[in-house]
Design a protein around this motif. Sequence first.
Motif, PDB file in Angstrom:
ATOM      1  N   TYR A 163       8.317   6.839  -0.177  1.00  0.00           N
ATOM      2  CA  TYR A 163       9.754   6.559  -0.268  1.00  0.00           C
ATOM      3  C   TYR A 163      10.246   7.025  -1.630  1.00  0.00           C
ATOM      4  N   ILE A 164      11.351   7.754  -1.618  1.00  0.00           N
ATOM      5  CA  ILE A 164      11.909   8.243  -2.883  1.00  0.00           C
ATOM      6  C   ILE A 164      13.363   7.785  -2.933  1.00  0.00           C
ATOM      7  N   VAL A 165      13.686   7.009  -3.964  1.00  0.00           N
ATOM      8  CA  VAL A 165      15.040   6.461  -4.109  1.00  0.00           C
ATOM      9  C   VAL A 165      15.683   7.130  -5.314  1.00  0.00           C
ATOM     10  N   LYS A 166      16.743   7.896  -5.073  1.00  0.00           N
ATOM     11  CA  LYS A 166      17.376   8.644  -6.165  1.00  0.00           C
ATOM     12  C   LYS A 166      18.615   7.879  -6.625  1.00  0.00           C
ATOM     13  N   ALA A 167      18.397   6.846  -7.450  1.00  0.00           N
ATOM     14  CA  ALA A 167      19.524   6.010  -7.889  1.00  0.00           C
ATOM     15  C   ALA A 167      20.031   6.409  -9.275  1.00  0.00           C
ATOM     16  N   ALA A 168      19.384   7.394  -9.928  1.00  0.00           N
ATOM     17  CA  ALA A 168      19.826   7.794 -11.272  1.00  0.00           C
ATOM     18  C   ALA A 168      21.152   8.540 -11.195  1.00  0.00           C
ATOM     19  N   ALA A 169      21.933   8.418 -12.269  1.00  0.00           N
ATOM     20  CA  ALA A 169      23.170   9.197 -12.386  1.00  0.00           C
ATOM     21  C   ALA A 169      22.823  10.431 -13.222  1.00  0.00           C
ATOM     22  N   VAL A 170      22.343  11.464 -12.537  1.00  0.00           N
ATOM     23  CA  VAL A 170      21.833  12.665 -13.225  1.00  0.00           C
ATOM     24  C   VAL A 170      23.011  13.581 -13.565  1.00  0.00           C
ATOM     25  N   GLY A 171      23.033  14.064 -14.807  1.00  0.00           N
ATOM     26  CA  GLY A 171      24.103  14.981 -15.210  1.00  0.00           C
ATOM     27  C   GLY A 171      24.062  16.255 -14.377  1.00  0.00           C
ATOM     28  N   ASP A 172      25.221  16.640 -13.805  1.00  0.00           N
ATOM     29  CA  ASP A 172      25.266  17.883 -13.013  1.00  0.00           C
ATOM     30  C   ASP A 172      25.203  19.117 -13.915  1.00  0.00           C
ATOM     31  N   GLY A 200       0.793  -1.229   0.000  1.00  0.00           N
ATOM     32  CA  GLY A 200       0.000   0.000   0.000  1.00  0.00           C
ATOM     33  C   GLY A 200       0.828   1.283   0.000  1.00  0.00           C
ATOM     34  N   LYS A 201       2.155   1.150   0.007  1.00  0.00           N
ATOM     35  CA  LYS A 201       3.012   2.356   0.005  1.00  0.00           C
ATOM     36  C   LYS A 201       3.380   2.727  -1.439  1.00  0.00           C
ATOM     37  N   HIS A 202       3.656   4.008  -1.620  1.00  0.00           N
ATOM     38  CA  HIS A 202       4.079   4.490  -2.942  1.00  0.00           C
ATOM     39  C   HIS A 202       5.573   4.771  -2.924  1.00  0.00           C
ATOM     40  N   VAL A 203       6.264   4.159  -3.867  1.00  0.00           N
ATOM     41  CA  VAL A 203       7.720   4.299  -3.927  1.00  0.00           C
ATOM     42  C   VAL A 203       8.086   4.861  -5.302  1.00  0.00           C
ATOM     43  N   LEU A 204       8.906   5.894  -5.308  1.00  0.00           N
ATOM     44  CA  LEU A 204       9.400   6.438  -6.575  1.00  0.00           C
ATOM     45  C   LEU A 204      10.898   6.160  -6.649  1.00  0.00           C
ATOM     46  N   VAL A 205      11.328   5.589  -7.764  1.00  0.00           N
ATOM     47  CA  VAL A 205      12.755   5.296  -7.949  1.00  0.00           C
ATOM     48  C   VAL A 205      13.217   5.973  -9.234  1.00  0.00           C
ATOM     49  N   THR A 206      14.343   6.668  -9.176  1.00  0.00           N
ATOM     50  CA  THR A 206      14.935   7.163 -10.427  1.00  0.00           C
ATOM     51  C   THR A 206      16.126   6.265 -10.748  1.00  0.00           C
ATOM     52  N   ALA A 207      16.343   6.011 -12.036  1.00  0.00           N
ATOM     53  CA  ALA A 207      17.427   5.105 -12.427  1.00  0.00           C
ATOM     54  C   ALA A 207      17.962   5.492 -13.799  1.00  0.00           C
ATOM     55  N   GLY A 208      19.189   5.068 -14.058  1.00  0.00           N
ATOM     56  CA  GLY A 208      19.792   5.282 -15.382  1.00  0.00           C
ATOM     57  C   GLY A 208      20.506   6.613 -15.480  1.00  0.00           C
TER      58      GLY A 208
END
Length: 419
Positions: free
Chosen positions: A288-297, A206-214
């Motif tokens: 829950y927010i998981v920031k696993a993406a390699a975002v260009g600075d 029932g929880k909402h999780v957002l993950v960024t990846a790539g």
Amino acid sequence: MSGRAKQPPPQFLQMPTWKNNLKIVLGITGGIAAYKAPELVRAFVKTGCEVEVVLTEDGERFVSPMALSTLAGRRIWRQRDFLSDEYGWRIPHISLADWADVVVVAPCTAETLANTVQGRGKELLGSLLLATRAPVLFCPAMNVNMLANTATSENIRILKSRGYAIVDPDSGDLACGYEGKGRLPSPVVLLEEMWRAACPKKELQGKHVLVTAGPTWEYLDPVRFLSNPSTGKMGVAMARAAWYRGASVTLVLGPVSLTNLSGFEVVRVVSAEEMKEAVLSRFGEMEYIVKAAAVGDYRPAFYTEEKIKRSGSDTLRIDLIQNTDIAATLGERKKIGQVLIGFAAESHDLLKNASEKIRKKNLDFVVANDITAPAAGFGADTNAVRILGADGSSMEYAGTKEDVAEEIWNTVLGENRPS
Ligand SMILES: Cc1cc2nc3c(=O)[nH]c(=O)nc-3n(C[C@H](O)[C@H](O)[C@H](O)COP(=O)(O)O)c2cc1C
């Protein structure tokens, strides 16, 4: 030959986990998609699981018992075994019901859905479904109109409300000549759904999780961009592990060609600015927010509409401007009850930089990895990480990215805290 001898990468021991150790009862019913069932048996067995096949009487008309028993590597159970005096007190439907860690019915006919709703036990499979306390996954497959029929949709709704897991059928060409919803999903998808149904941990239900990846791509002209070698594997492993535990998962994914993303809402983005928009517009409803993406600075300050040509000069100067720091923006907007997990891929001063990141960006956890370490970081299937908590806690893990993702969730959800 000069220089230091290359060290072999560390070997991570492939431990048996809940995933490859499962005892599965696979019920196969009399739908045309039963011709795909042998492939499913093979997929289950290949992952290291044990499979007992239960075939309905009508199912036998669609698929060969011999093919199934050969692939399962053991005898299979048929309707004629049900009311047989051959097994004495080892009553098949009870012993199979008790043995199973998970029961999967694939394909599942409209008839078997209806029988289950009514609690009918005339078939070996029906009695087994009544007797088992293991999680059950139904995989309906049928003609589009049979599926849309009020009786079938109502039966599916009732089964869901009783806590059964139901896989949504695929759409496309159907064996009956129709086009529409009703296809049995591929074995890869059913394997993932089976793992989700069987997962012993359900804290994220029932929880909402957002993950960024790539990675992100920052174009400077129509054919060139600045990027990094991120493959998105660690982020997808985090998304998958959360989904197994019952979460609704939104995956904001940079430009990578990963497949097997079933079960998630996938939002495809290219640049850091697009990733920011996608994340910020969904942030409010996430726990829950998981920031696993390699975002260009940085991105090029100017985009050139036409392809940049060689000029007389040996050098080409490209000015860069900073992208918004998405993690820091989320840290500023974070509300009580939201948990923010960042990743820090570092090439030097790992712990110092990771601890600073927690503080500066108001993160709850940071997963730090040394991208120069062998068998870790970009592209590898394995990783070695240290998880730092805002409370000063620190844990180290190494293993496949799937195993590391499990441990990260255990830590975030408090299971790995020393008592
Ligand atoms: C050629 C043929 C194909 C069928 N395909 C399906 C199907 O894909 N899905 C379904 O729900 N029923 C299908 N049926 C109907 C089932 O076979 C029938 O309802 C049967 O009694 C199911 O029994 P079971 O669920 O106990 O195996 C099909 C029937 C025939 C003759």
